[in-house]
Write a protein that holds these residues in place. Structure first.
Motif, short mmCIF file in Angstrom:
data_model
loop_
_atom_site.label_atom_id
_atom_site.label_comp_id
_atom_site.label_asym_id
_atom_site.label_seq_id
_atom_site.Cartn_x
_atom_site.Cartn_y
_atom_site.Cartn_z
N LEU A 36 0.75 -1.16 -0.04
CA LEU A 36 -0.07 -0.06 -0.05
C LEU A 36 0.97 1.31 0.18
CD1 LEU A 36 -2.81 -0.94 2.39
CD2 LEU A 36 -2.80 -0.70 -0.09
N PHE A 37 2.14 1.41 0.66
CA PHE A 37 2.87 2.31 1.00
C PHE A 37 3.56 2.54 -0.67
CE2 PHE A 37 7.03 4.27 2.36
CZ PHE A 37 6.42 5.39 2.64
N ILE A 38 3.99 1.34 -0.88
CA ILE A 38 4.74 1.65 -2.41
C ILE A 38 3.54 2.03 -3.40
CG2 ILE A 38 5.53 0.02 -4.32
CD1 ILE A 38 6.64 -1.90 -2.17
N ALA A 39 2.36 1.73 -3.23
CA ALA A 39 1.50 2.00 -4.28
C ALA A 39 0.98 3.79 -3.95
CB ALA A 39 -0.07 1.63 -3.99
N PHE A 40 1.18 4.08 -2.76
CA PHE A 40 1.04 5.48 -2.56
C PHE A 40 2.20 6.21 -3.06
CE2 PHE A 40 2.36 9.13 -0.22
CZ PHE A 40 1.12 9.84 -0.38
N LEU A 41 3.46 5.69 -2.67
CA LEU A 41 4.47 6.44 -3.42
C LEU A 41 4.70 6.48 -4.87
CD1 LEU A 41 7.41 5.36 -1.01
CD2 LEU A 41 6.25 7.61 -0.94
N ALA A 42 4.16 5.36 -5.55
CA ALA A 42 4.09 5.33 -7.04
C ALA A 42 3.21 6.37 -7.46
CB ALA A 42 3.83 3.90 -7.48
N ALA A 43 2.15 6.47 -6.87
CA ALA A 43 0.85 7.44 -7.30
C ALA A 43 1.34 8.77 -7.29
CB ALA A 43 -0.42 7.26 -6.42
N HIS A 44 2.14 9.14 -6.05
CA HIS A 44 2.49 10.25 -5.63
C HIS A 44 3.74 10.95 -6.86
CE1 HIS A 44 3.99 13.67 -3.45
NE2 HIS A 44 5.37 13.23 -3.07
N VAL A 45 4.74 9.92 -7.01
CA VAL A 45 5.61 10.16 -8.16
C VAL A 45 4.92 10.32 -9.54
CG1 VAL A 45 7.82 9.30 -9.24
CG2 VAL A 45 7.43 9.14 -6.76
N GLY A 46 4.16 9.34 -9.77
CA GLY A 46 3.45 9.26 -11.24
C GLY A 46 2.92 10.59 -11.32
N LEU A 47 1.95 11.24 -10.54
CA LEU A 47 1.48 12.51 -10.58
C LEU A 47 2.37 13.40 -11.14
CD1 LEU A 47 -0.95 12.84 -7.89
CD2 LEU A 47 -1.26 13.23 -10.10
N THR A 48 3.57 13.58 -10.46
CA THR A 48 4.63 14.61 -10.79
C THR A 48 5.03 14.36 -12.25
OG1 THR A 48 5.26 14.53 -8.43
CG2 THR A 48 6.64 15.61 -10.13
N VAL A 49 5.36 13.08 -12.46
CA VAL A 49 5.70 12.82 -13.78
C VAL A 49 4.93 13.04 -15.03
CG1 VAL A 49 6.35 10.70 -15.39
CG2 VAL A 49 7.35 11.00 -12.96
N LEU A 50 3.68 12.70 -14.54
CA LEU A 50 2.51 13.12 -15.58
C LEU A 50 2.40 14.64 -15.82
CD1 LEU A 50 -0.24 11.81 -16.94
CD2 LEU A 50 -1.43 12.68 -14.69
N VAL A 51 2.46 15.41 -14.84
CA VAL A 51 2.51 16.80 -15.13
C VAL A 51 3.53 17.38 -15.80
CG1 VAL A 51 2.60 19.17 -13.74
CG2 VAL A 51 1.14 17.21 -12.97
N VAL A 52 4.86 16.72 -15.44
CA VAL A 52 5.82 16.99 -16.36
C VAL A 52 5.77 16.61 -17.77
CG1 VAL A 52 8.45 16.71 -16.66
CG2 VAL A 52 7.62 16.99 -14.29
N LEU A 53 5.24 15.37 -17.74
CA LEU A 53 4.93 15.07 -19.19
C LEU A 53 3.98 15.75 -20.04
CD1 LEU A 53 5.09 11.10 -19.06
CD2 LEU A 53 6.89 12.62 -19.88
N LEU A 54 2.85 16.17 -19.46
CA LEU A 54 1.70 17.02 -19.97
C LEU A 54 2.32 18.29 -20.39
CD1 LEU A 54 -1.40 16.39 -17.63
CD2 LEU A 54 -0.86 15.48 -19.78
N SER A 55 3.29 18.85 -19.74
CA SER A 55 3.66 20.27 -20.19
C SER A 55 4.71 20.21 -21.18
CB SER A 55 4.48 20.78 -18.73
OG SER A 55 5.65 20.30 -18.64
N GLY A 56 4.83 18.96 -21.88
CA GLY A 56 5.81 18.72 -23.13
C GLY A 56 7.13 17.84 -22.48
N ALA A 57 7.99 17.27 -23.46
CA ALA A 57 9.05 16.50 -22.97
C ALA A 57 9.88 17.25 -22.45
CB ALA A 57 9.60 15.64 -24.24
N PRO A 58 10.48 16.61 -21.35
CA PRO A 58 11.45 17.32 -20.67
C PRO A 58 12.94 17.14 -21.22
CG PRO A 58 10.83 15.60 -19.29
CD PRO A 58 9.96 15.56 -20.69
N THR A 59 13.79 17.93 -20.95
CA THR A 59 15.26 17.88 -21.61
C THR A 59 15.74 16.63 -20.68
OG1 THR A 59 16.17 19.38 -20.05
CG2 THR A 59 15.11 20.40 -22.12
N ALA A 60 17.21 16.19 -21.27
CA ALA A 60 17.90 15.37 -20.44
C ALA A 60 18.20 15.69 -19.10
CB ALA A 60 18.88 14.74 -21.20
N ALA A 61 18.75 16.87 -19.05
CA ALA A 61 19.10 17.58 -17.83
C ALA A 61 18.09 17.29 -16.76
CB ALA A 61 19.63 18.86 -18.07
#
Lengths: 218, 787
Positions: free
Chosen positions: B528-553
């Protein structure tokens, strides 16, 4: 001794063997004791010739049932000297009988040793204390019990334990006479404290007269 | 605490091991990443620094099972952080994050690895921070980053505080478990003693009491059987309570021999060919002897290694402990040092085994314990009465105890971990996140949403803290609400922060909500804790992806923060999950120790009781039985017969002691009366007054004269019991007591109460003997309820 008058007794007991035993013991008495009447019910004490006997010897367990304690009360109220003679060896019964005004209380196992003396004492209105009764008085824990001195209590208990006044006297370093006087004093204290009855009054009066107790002690 | 309990010990060990592993893993991974990102020219120099550091890690991991002494261990850890810190200027600016991550983790894990002494852990943390700062200064002179220094200081303190909190809960669990165990043990010992007592009385009844009664009653019959029977009775009475009824596996016992702690620790190399089944008496004697011998190795031999071997040999077991220490001259051991003779040799003799010590100065020491199963023929089974020794009752099986203590330890550990998580959440939220939120207030769109999220999170923390501090459980509804809020905060913060700032200094919530989630999900499955952390990180990744592909840096920066922050939270979550398993182990181990201790106590108590009982008999029954057994006393002699009568009456009284009756005193008096009546004595028993409580030892003294006088009475006696409000009197009058009605042998010592108020008066007049015993009741008449 021979100058003393004979004592007449009415025996109330429903067991013929007991009656025979009693008569045998009485026959051995140094002072003549005659059983003038006997019967298995209290009626024998109320009808002649039992009605004029000096002492009533009453068995507490009469086979025909019915409470015997009220009969005891009636006899005492009529001024009779009653010696209760019972199979029961418990202090409660002994204390009740004494309280109702019985002259003394004897268990049947004490008969051989004490019946004659108890009967004679009753006839003379003198106190008499057989061991079973002493045990009952020594352990009396009722609130209305008369105050006994430590010595008196000791003598009561030791008399009950040893059934031998010689042993009690030896242990306490006193004479048998003194042992007797302690026992008598206890008996008088009980007579004085109990239900008023003619027999008790005479017992106390006689004791004062004999110098067993001082009026001030009571 | 000088002597930590099982739970605390296991906790410290687990945390320490976990810390070492975590630190070393992070060091290896981040070090490798650093090398990869470094410029080719710098690699050899970096390798020179990093390889020894990693080697130090490897050595630490390898020596986990057998810890190095304090100083080298500290040296290894110190050199590791110093080397890593110094590699920063070499690896270049890009490696900053890696080095900081390694040192950050080390600073935290040192607090657990170095539970004691705390100063070692704290000094390592200070050293880490110092080298990190030095590295910063070297790589970019003049630029001092106080924020990372502050952070390290905070992390070290929080880590130490968490350690102290959880450890104190573990210690508390140990104390509670120990006191519960102690009361269980007392109950078990009492039950076992009672059972053995019953068994002993039964033995006495079947043997000596029966024999003495027969002698007392017998007249002119054939006594040829008597001597052998008396001897067998003696044998039965002197036999130790037989602990052999229960067997133990010595191999298991030996596996529990403590190796000692810290400086006194002795490393035992065991070669035990189990299972070695042995009665628990000798088993415990060997175990205790070995334990003492192991501490002797640490104390006197001057070595830290010993070899323990155990094997079975025909009909017996041999255990051998040897060391290569400085040895000694066995004859020259001073008298006052009883360890060898008492603990090792004496103990074995008591249980019918042997121990031998072989040693010479400079040639080490070898101790051997030997125990052999008694050969059945050596104990002939008597034809009339079996010389059975009372069997030791089994101590209650510890089957349910583990679950109870496991639950206890687990509960306390979780409670401690929760407190620690709460503390971390609070400090991070109000120490770091609040500053981030206020400093970057303009960056949020809209700002009020982030502020509201912060307040909500604070509210959740406060509620949870209130519940926890009041000692309440976190209910499932509270958990649902809490987790809902925490997730919403994560969502709100991810969507109201410009994507380029995510995981950056403006993102106050990214590293924070994980602690809240850990607080709520600690006692739930780890997934459950792993799932929460995954969701939490996933949200951030989702927002970053939505705003366009990030640079490698950008990806690299986000990735590293994610790994260092979330990875650490995940590992702490995994650690708390380990507590479940640890609690189970601690519970099982303490239950096993408990069982051992119980057995040991029972065994001790049995022996003590047995000695006491036998001593009681030595004054009275034993001389009679010895005399009858060897023909020195004749059963035809009236004096002997009467002495037997007295002892028989005394034993009957003893048997009556255990009866559940309203008036035990009268019951014991009657027991004596019955013996005499059976012999044809007429006994007149009269009782006056209301019976009350009389302690058993007073009863013994009150009734003993009755046993003595009645045993010697030829025809008639009167026994009375008189209860007055203040005293109780027991009296016996014998009309024809045989000569010497003085008690034969005093009331045995242990039966006499220490400050007894029993007075005994004796009057003899001609043939009459009158003995009365009285006891003043100190407490006025505690009357018995009649049945």
């Amino acid at each position: 001794m021979s100058g003393e008058p004979a004592v007449s007794v009415v025996v109330i007991d429903d067991h013929p063997a007991i009656l025979a035993g009693i008569e045998a013991w009485y026959a051995a008495s140094h002072r003549p004791i005659t059983v003038v009447a006997s019967g298995s019910s209290v009626r024998a004490a109320w009808t002649a010739p039992g009605s004029t006997a000096d002492v009533v010897l009453l068995d507490l367990q009469l086979g025909n049932g019915g409470p015997v304690l009220p009969s005891l009360r009636e006899l005492v109220d009529a001024g009779r000297q009653v010696v209760v003679y019972s199979m029961r060896d418990d202090e409660k019964t002994a204390l009740s009988c004494l309280d109702l005004g019985a002259a003394t209380y004897l268990t049947k196992s004490e008969g051989r040793e004490h019946l004659v003396e108890a009967t004679l004492a009753a006839a003379d209105e003198r106190p008499y204390m057989p061991p079973a009764l002493a045990g009952a008085l020594g352990t009396n824990a009722r609130t209305d019990r008369p105050r006994l001195s430590a010595r008196e209590e000791n003598v009561l208990i030791e008399w009950f334990q040893s059934e031998s006044k010689d042993l009690v006297a030896q242990r306490l370093g006193i004479s048998v006479r003194t042992v007797n006087s302690y026992l008598d004093r206890v008996r008088i204290k009980y007579a004085n404290a109990g239900r008023p009855a003619g027999t008790k009054a005479s017992l106390v009066a006689r004791a004062v007269q004999d110098g067993i107790v001082d009026v001030n002690d009571l | 605490m000088n002597n930590p309990g099982t739970g605390e010990r296991l906790l410290v060990a687990t945390l320490g091991r976990y810390g070492v592993w975590l630190r070393c893993t992070v060091a290896c991974v981040c070090g490798a990443l650093g090398l990869v990102s470094a410029e080719a020219a710098d690699v050899p120099v970096a390798l020179c620094l990093l390889v020894p550091a990693l080697l130090a890690c490897v050595v630490r991991v390898r020596t986990l099972r057998r810890p190095l002494p304090l100083a080298p261990r500290w040296g290894l850890d110190a050199s590791m952080v110093v080397l890593i810190g110094l590699s920063q200027p070499v690896l270049g600016h890009d490696a900053d994050l890696m080095v900081e991550a390694i040192i950050g983790i080390s600073v935290i894990s040192f607090q657990h690895e170095w539970a004691t002494p705390p100063v070692a852990g704290l000094s390592l943390a200070a050293l880490g921070a110092a080298t990190c700062t030095l590295g910063d200064l070297l790589s970019s002179p003049g630029h001092l980053e106080s924020a990372s220094l502050m952070r390290m200081f905070l992390e070290a303190s929080l880590s130490r505080a968490a350690h102290v909190i959880v450890r104190s809960r573990a210690a508390r669990a140990d104390r509670t478990a120990a006191s519960q165990a102690a009361s269980r043990r007392e109950a078990a010992v009492t039950a076992a003693r009672r059972a053995t007592e019953r068994e002993y009385l039964a033995t006495l009844h079947d043997t000596a009491a029966a024999t003495l009664l027969m002698v007392y009653q017998g007249d002119g019959r054939d006594w040829s059987w008597l001597p052998s029977r008396a001897r067998k009775d003696l044998e039965a009475l002197s036999a130790l309570p037989d602990l052999g009824a229960e067997s133990v596996d010595l191999a298991v016992l030996l596996a529990c021999v403590p190796e000692g702690e810290g400086r006194a620790r002795v490393h035992l190399t065991s070669h035990v060919d189990g299972p070695l089944t042995i009665p628990s008496g000798p088993g415990l004697a060997i175990f205790n002897g070995v334990r003492e011998a192991v501490t002797n190795v640490a104390r006197h031999a001057g070595v830290r290694e010993a070899k323990l071997r155990a094997w079975a040999e025909d009909g017996g077991i041999v255990v051998e402990l040897s060391d290569a220490g400085r040895g000694f001259e066995p004859e020259s051991v001073p008298e006052r040092r009883r360890g060898l003779t008492g603990s090792i040799i004496g103990r074995m003799h008591t249980v019918g085994g042997s121990a031998s010590i072989t040693s010479r100065p400079g040639a080490g020491t070898r101790i051997q314990w030997r125990w052999h199963r008694p050969i059945p023929e050596s104990r002939p089974s008597p034809p009339v009465n079996t010389a059975r020794a009372p069997a030791l009752p089994c101590p209650p099986d510890g089957r349910e105890q583990p679950t109870a203590s496991v639950r206890l330890i687990r509960g306390q550990l979780l409670h401690g971990a929760r407190l620690a998580a709460l503390l971390i959440s609070l400090v991070v939220q109000f120490g770091a996140s609040l500053r981030q939120l206020t400093a970057h207030h303009d960056a949020y769109r809209p700002a009020w949403a982030q502020t509201a999220a912060f307040v909500c999170l604070a509210f959740v923390t406060a509620t949870a803290a209130g519940q926890l501090l009041r000692g309440r459980q976190i209910t499932s509804s509270a958990r649902r609400w809490g987790m809902g809020t925490v997730l919403s905060v994560s969502v709100v913060c991810a969507f109201t922060l410009p994507p380029e700032h995510l995981t950056g200094p403006q993102d106050w919530a990214f590293g924070l909500v994980g602690w809240h989630a850990l607080f709520f999900l600690m006692d739930r499955p780890i997934r459950l804790f792993i799932a929460f952390l995954a969701a939490h990180v996933g949200l951030t990744v989702l927002v970053v992806l939505l705003s366009g592909a990030p640079t490698a840096a950008e990806t690299a920066v986000v990735g590293i923060s994610t790994v260092s922050v979330i990875g650490f939270q995940l590992s702490v979550g995994a650690l708390t999950h380990l507590f479940h398993d640890m609690a189970a182990r601690a519970g099982t181990e303490s239950a096993r120790q408990e069982k051992l201790r119980t057995r040991e106590r029972i065994h001790e108590q049995m022996q003590h009781d047995h000695r006491e009982r036998y001593r009681t008999l030595t004054a009275t029954t034993v001389p009679l039985l010895v005399g009858l057994g060897h023909g020195a006393l004749s059963p035809r002699d009236e004096e002997v017969r009467l002495r037997c009568g007295v002892e028989a009456a005394r034993m009957r009284r003893l048997f009556a002691e255990g009866d559940a009756v309203t008036d035990p005193l009268l019951n014991e008096v009657r027991a004596c009366v019955e013996v005499a009546e059976h012999q044809g004595v007429t006994v007149n028993l009269a009782v006056r007054g209301r019976p009350g409580e009389v302690p058993v030892e007073i009863r013994r003294e009150l009734v003993d004269p009755v046993a003595v006088i009645l045993g010697r009475t030829r025809s008639t006696a009167r026994v009375t019991v008189v209860w007055t409000p203040r005293a109780v009197h027991v009296s016996v009058v014998s009309e024809d007591c045989a000569d010497g009605c003085e008690p034969t042998g005093p009331v045995p010592a242990h039966e006499r109460s220490t400050n007894s108020d029993v007075t005994v008066a004796r009057t003899i007049r001609g043939q009459d003997v009158w003995v009365a015993a009285s006891w003043e009741r100190t407490v006025p008449a505690q009357e018995l309820t009649p049945t």
